[in-house]
Every structure is written in C-alpha cells, then in structure tokens.
Motif scaffolding. Structure first.
Motif, PDB file in Angstrom:
ATOM      1  N   PHE A  87       0.821  -1.214   0.000  1.00 28.99           N
ATOM      2  CA  PHE A  87       0.000   0.000   0.000  1.00 28.99           C
ATOM      3  C   PHE A  87       0.854   1.263   0.000  1.00 28.99           C
ATOM      4  CE2 PHE A  87      -3.439  -2.793   1.686  1.00 28.99           C
ATOM      5  CZ  PHE A  87      -4.406  -2.469   0.742  1.00 28.99           C
ATOM      6  N   PHE A  88       2.051   1.204   0.581  1.00 28.69           N
ATOM      7  CA  PHE A  88       2.892   2.396   0.676  1.00 28.69           C
ATOM      8  C   PHE A  88       3.727   2.619  -0.586  1.00 28.69           C
ATOM      9  CE2 PHE A  88       6.617   4.840   2.099  1.00 28.69           C
ATOM     10  CZ  PHE A  88       5.985   5.903   2.707  1.00 28.69           C
ATOM     11  N   LEU A  89       3.968   1.560  -1.350  1.00 26.46           N
ATOM     12  CA  LEU A  89       4.826   1.658  -2.533  1.00 26.46           C
ATOM     13  C   LEU A  89       4.415   2.766  -3.497  1.00 26.46           C
ATOM     14  CD1 LEU A  89       7.195   0.539  -4.186  1.00 26.46           C
ATOM     15  CD2 LEU A  89       5.613  -1.110  -5.199  1.00 26.46           C
ATOM     16  N   PRO A  90       3.106   2.936  -3.833  1.00 27.39           N
ATOM     17  CA  PRO A  90       2.747   4.017  -4.768  1.00 27.39           C
ATOM     18  C   PRO A  90       3.161   5.405  -4.282  1.00 27.39           C
ATOM     19  CG  PRO A  90       0.921   2.495  -4.516  1.00 27.39           C
ATOM     20  CD  PRO A  90       1.938   2.117  -3.472  1.00 27.39           C
ATOM     21  N   TYR A  91       3.228   5.603  -2.970  1.00 28.78           N
ATOM     22  CA  TYR A  91       3.529   6.928  -2.414  1.00 28.78           C
ATOM     23  C   TYR A  91       4.930   7.402  -2.804  1.00 28.78           C
ATOM     24  CZ  TYR A  91       3.937  10.684   1.028  1.00 28.78           C
ATOM     25  OH  TYR A  91       4.122  11.898   1.639  1.00 28.78           O
ATOM     26  N   ILE A  92       5.852   6.470  -3.039  1.00 35.39           N
ATOM     27  CA  ILE A  92       7.232   6.860  -3.345  1.00 35.39           C
ATOM     28  C   ILE A  92       7.464   6.977  -4.847  1.00 35.39           C
ATOM     29  CG2 ILE A  92       8.081   5.791  -1.225  1.00 35.39           C
ATOM     30  CD1 ILE A  92       9.103   3.465  -2.890  1.00 35.39           C
ATOM     31  N   LEU A  93       6.449   6.703  -5.654  1.00 37.33           N
ATOM     32  CA  LEU A  93       6.594   6.794  -7.106  1.00 37.33           C
ATOM     33  C   LEU A  93       6.512   8.249  -7.560  1.00 37.33           C
ATOM     34  CD1 LEU A  93       4.316   3.852  -8.323  1.00 37.33           C
ATOM     35  CD2 LEU A  93       6.802   3.853  -8.109  1.00 37.33           C
ATOM     36  N   PRO A  94       7.333   8.658  -8.537  1.00 35.66           N
ATOM     37  CA  PRO A  94       7.187  10.002  -9.129  1.00 35.66           C
ATOM     38  C   PRO A  94       5.866  10.106  -9.881  1.00 35.66           C
ATOM     39  CG  PRO A  94       9.281   8.967  -9.755  1.00 35.66           C
ATOM     40  CD  PRO A  94       8.452   7.907  -9.116  1.00 35.66           C
ATOM     41  N   TRP A 148      -2.408   6.932  -5.029  1.00 37.88           N
ATOM     42  CA  TRP A 148      -1.003   7.356  -5.019  1.00 37.88           C
ATOM     43  C   TRP A 148      -0.553   7.881  -3.654  1.00 37.88           C
ATOM     44  CZ3 TRP A 148       0.859  12.611  -7.200  1.00 37.88           C
ATOM     45  CH2 TRP A 148       2.261  12.662  -7.205  1.00 37.88           C
ATOM     46  N   THR A 149      -1.391   8.647  -2.980  1.00 38.59           N
ATOM     47  CA  THR A 149      -0.951   9.377  -1.788  1.00 38.59           C
ATOM     48  C   THR A 149      -1.407   8.776  -0.467  1.00 38.59           C
ATOM     49  OG1 THR A 149      -2.891  10.844  -1.877  1.00 38.59           O
ATOM     50  CG2 THR A 149      -0.934  11.533  -3.095  1.00 38.59           C
ATOM     51  N   ASN A 150      -2.228   7.707  -0.501  1.00 40.55           N
ATOM     52  CA  ASN A 150      -2.801   7.203   0.745  1.00 40.55           C
ATOM     53  C   ASN A 150      -1.808   6.485   1.645  1.00 40.55           C
ATOM     54  OD1 ASN A 150      -5.379   8.031   1.176  1.00 40.55           O
ATOM     55  ND2 ASN A 150      -6.332   6.053   0.846  1.00 40.55           N
ATOM     56  N   GLY A 151      -0.658   6.099   1.121  1.00 38.63           N
ATOM     57  CA  GLY A 151       0.306   5.362   1.931  1.00 38.63           C
ATOM     58  C   GLY A 151       0.722   6.101   3.187  1.00 38.63           C
ATOM     59  N   PHE A 152       0.920   7.422   3.074  1.00 36.75           N
ATOM     60  CA  PHE A 152       1.346   8.211   4.236  1.00 36.75           C
ATOM     61  C   PHE A 152       0.242   8.258   5.290  1.00 36.75           C
ATOM     62  CE2 PHE A 152       2.023  12.377   6.343  1.00 36.75           C
ATOM     63  CZ  PHE A 152       3.248  12.080   6.944  1.00 36.75           C
ATOM     64  N   SER A 153      -1.007   8.456   4.855  1.00 35.85           N
ATOM     65  CA  SER A 153      -2.122   8.492   5.803  1.00 35.85           C
ATOM     66  C   SER A 153      -2.300   7.139   6.491  1.00 35.85           C
ATOM     67  CB  SER A 153      -3.418   8.891   5.082  1.00 35.85           C
ATOM     68  OG  SER A 153      -3.334  10.197   4.557  1.00 35.85           O
ATOM     69  N   ILE A 154      -2.104   6.060   5.749  1.00 34.05           N
ATOM     70  CA  ILE A 154      -2.210   4.718   6.341  1.00 34.05           C
ATOM     71  C   ILE A 154      -1.184   4.546   7.449  1.00 34.05           C
ATOM     72  CG2 ILE A 154      -1.914   2.260   5.869  1.00 34.05           C
ATOM     73  CD1 ILE A 154      -3.023   2.817   3.042  1.00 34.05           C
ATOM     74  N   LEU A 155       0.043   5.011   7.211  1.00 28.97           N
ATOM     75  CA  LEU A 155       1.079   4.920   8.249  1.00 28.97           C
ATOM     76  C   LEU A 155       0.698   5.718   9.492  1.00 28.97           C
ATOM     77  CD1 LEU A 155       4.511   5.120   6.362  1.00 28.97           C
ATOM     78  CD2 LEU A 155       3.458   3.140   7.448  1.00 28.97           C
ATOM     79  N   LEU A 156       0.152   6.908   9.289  1.00 25.41           N
ATOM     80  CA  LEU A 156      -0.271   7.724  10.435  1.00 25.41           C
ATOM     81  C   LEU A 156      -1.373   7.035  11.230  1.00 25.41           C
ATOM     82  CD1 LEU A 156      -0.345  11.333   8.899  1.00 25.41           C
ATOM     83  CD2 LEU A 156       1.362  10.382  10.447  1.00 25.41           C
ATOM     84  N   PHE A 157      -2.348   6.475  10.540  1.00 25.32           N
ATOM     85  CA  PHE A 157      -3.432   5.770  11.234  1.00 25.32           C
ATOM     86  C   PHE A 157      -2.913   4.528  11.961  1.00 25.32           C
ATOM     87  CE2 PHE A 157      -6.610   7.960   8.405  1.00 25.32           C
ATOM     88  CZ  PHE A 157      -7.326   8.537   9.449  1.00 25.32           C
ATOM     89  N   LEU A 158      -2.000   3.801  11.351  1.00 24.18           N
ATOM     90  CA  LEU A 158      -1.433   2.620  12.018  1.00 24.18           C
ATOM     91  C   LEU A 158      -0.696   3.008  13.289  1.00 24.18           C
ATOM     92  CD1 LEU A 158      -0.050   0.293   9.195  1.00 24.18           C
ATOM     93  CD2 LEU A 158      -1.782  -0.255  10.912  1.00 24.18           C
TER      94      LEU A 158
END
Length: 292
Positions: free
Chosen positions: A109-116, A167-177
């Motif tokens: 789930f976090f992988l898309p967040y680091i893509l350009p 694309w951007t949800n990976g960061f929010s998922i980490l915060l919620f976790l």
C-alpha cells in the motif's frame, strides 16, 4: 537570576536565529514580493508599473479563474474525506495482520507513495488506454462502451481523484497505524468483557482515540489537494485543458506561458489565502469537535 535569565535568552536567540533567517529569506520575503507584484502589470521577469487593484478586479471577473476554483473545490471534495476514510479502513485491516504478512501488505500500500508523478501517469494512462487498457473492461461494464477517460470531461476529475487517492494514501495509512498501535489493548479487553460488539468498540474506543490522527490526516490532505497540479496537467495534455483547469495550473499558465507575472501573483495570493483560511478553519473545527 537576572544574569542567568539573560544568558538563557541569548542562547535561545542564537539557536533560533538560523531558522528565523532561513524562514524569512525563503518564505516571508518571497510572500512580500508576491503581494507587491500583484499590484503591478510586471512580466514574469522584470519590473512593471503599479496598477492598483486592477489585477484583483480582473481576477474576480475572470471566468477561467472561477472555473479553476470550482474544479479545485470539486477535486478536494472527491479526495480529502473519501481518501482519509479509505486510509482508515485499510489501516484497520492491516492492523489485524501480524508479523511479515503485515509488513508485506503495508509495503504494497505504501509503494505508490514513493513513485514520481510521471511514473504514476504512465501506469494509469496505460491501464485506461481505450484500445488495450486492462481497466477498459470495468469501464465498459459501467458506461456500456469504451471510454477515453482523459478526454471525457465527466470522467476526468473523478479519474484523477481515484489515482490521487491510490497514489498518496500510503502516508495516511502509516499515520493511522501509528495511532492504532498507541491504543492500549486493555481497553479492548475491558470492552469485550462488557459485551461490546466490534462496531461499539470502534465507535466508543477506536474512533475517539484516533480522532487527533484523523484531524491531522484531513488537514494534510486538504492542503495537498488544494495545490493539485501535476496529475491534472499530465492527464489533460492535448485535451480540453481549460475545462479541467485548477488553480495552480492557471497560475502556471499565466506566469510561464503568458508571461503575466503580476496577474499570476494575484491568483497565487488568492490561493495562499484559500489554503491558509480553510486549513486553519478545518483544523480548529475538527479539534473543537474532538474535545466534546
């Protein structure tokens, strides 16, 4: 005591001085220059003559500016709350996993967040291609026919919104976790002993305790999505760009394509006021609601 107080103040001043200098140079001074520029007819590079509030009058009468404001607001409505809700749902599911499986799913789930953004554009442009895109089957099932998503106005903004959430949800998922892991397990055990259902445990234990994280995620997403540009610009290339215009894209067009530095500064200042106003307003409303 007075000497110690002066020493502490001197030490504090020395420590914060580099930040104050850099902040003033990188943010305060450019902001002042932008305000000054908005009252001129200057090109992007060079001086211009003072025109008063002419740029502001022009901005409020500009139909493209109003269209850009509407498109930006529409995009915010499609992404901020839905994206945060999806991130919370995914975090709740991932938190139930254990060990290496949780790490693998979280990384996926976090992988898309680091893509350009250019890579994101190529991936989704290929998947939605009318001729061979793998998503055209689902699109045809919904629409009854193949649809060129990026050349069809009603489909364009929802399509970009879906991609942005992915694309951007990976960061929010980490915060919620992180917020979920800070909830003591004893609270859930006590709720189970009292006969609480899973929904009651979520509404009475989980949701109130992760509310500060929710406020943070919503505020971050609001600021980011108000400044949307890259995805809209890339997917609209060659299409009806004015119909899908957003505020940052309009600033870019006026500044770098039409060389209207004064007018672009006026629009940029309007966007700055919108971002600050709505961010502070949303944060305070959500914070007050969480204290009740």
């Amino acid at each position: 005591m007075l000497r110690n107080r002066r020493s502490e103040l001197l030490a504090a001043f020395v420590l914060i001085l580099p930040f104050v200098v850099i902040y003033g140079w990188m943010f305060v001074y450019p902001t002042i220059q932008m305000v000054r520029l908005s009252f001129t007819d200057a090109p992007l590079i060079g001086e211009g003559k003072y025109v008063g509030f002419k740029n502001y009058v022009r901005m409020f009468k500009d139909p493209v500016f109003r269209k850009a404001v509407w498109n930006t607001a529409y995009f915010v409505a499609l992404t901020v709350v839905p994206g945060t809700a999806v991130a919370l749902l995914i975090a709740l599911m991932v938190s139930r996993l254990k060990g290496w499986l949780q790490s693998v799913i979280l990384a996926a789930f976090f992988l898309p967040y680091i893509l350009p953004v250019t890579v994101v554009y190529v991936i989704w442009d290929w998947m939605t291609n009318v001729q061979f895109g793998m998503l055209q089957g689902a699109i045809e099932w919904v629409a009854g026919r193949p649809v060129n998503v990026w050349r069809t106005i009603p489909w364009f903004m929802p399509g970009v919104a879906v991609i942005t959430i992915w694309w951007t949800n990976g960061f929010s998922i980490l915060l919620f976790l992180a917020g979920l892991r800070n909830i003591p397990a004893e609270l859930y055990e006590a709720a189970q002993l009292d006969g609480a259902t899973r929904w009651q445990m979520f509404t009475r234990v989980t949701w109130p305790l992760i509310w500060p994280v929710t406020v943070l995620c919503l505020t971050i997403q609001l600021i980011l999505q108000l400044k949307i540009f890259d995805q809209v610009y890339l997917f609209a290339v060659g299409g009806r760009t004015q119909a899908t215009m957003v505020l940052v894209q309009y600033i870019y067009e006026q500044a770098f394509q039409k060389n209207a530095g004064g007018y672009s500064a006026t629009i940029a200042l309007a966007l700055f006021v919108i971002v600050v106003t709505f961010s502070v307003l949303q944060f305070q409303i959500l914070r007050i609601r969480g204290q009740r």
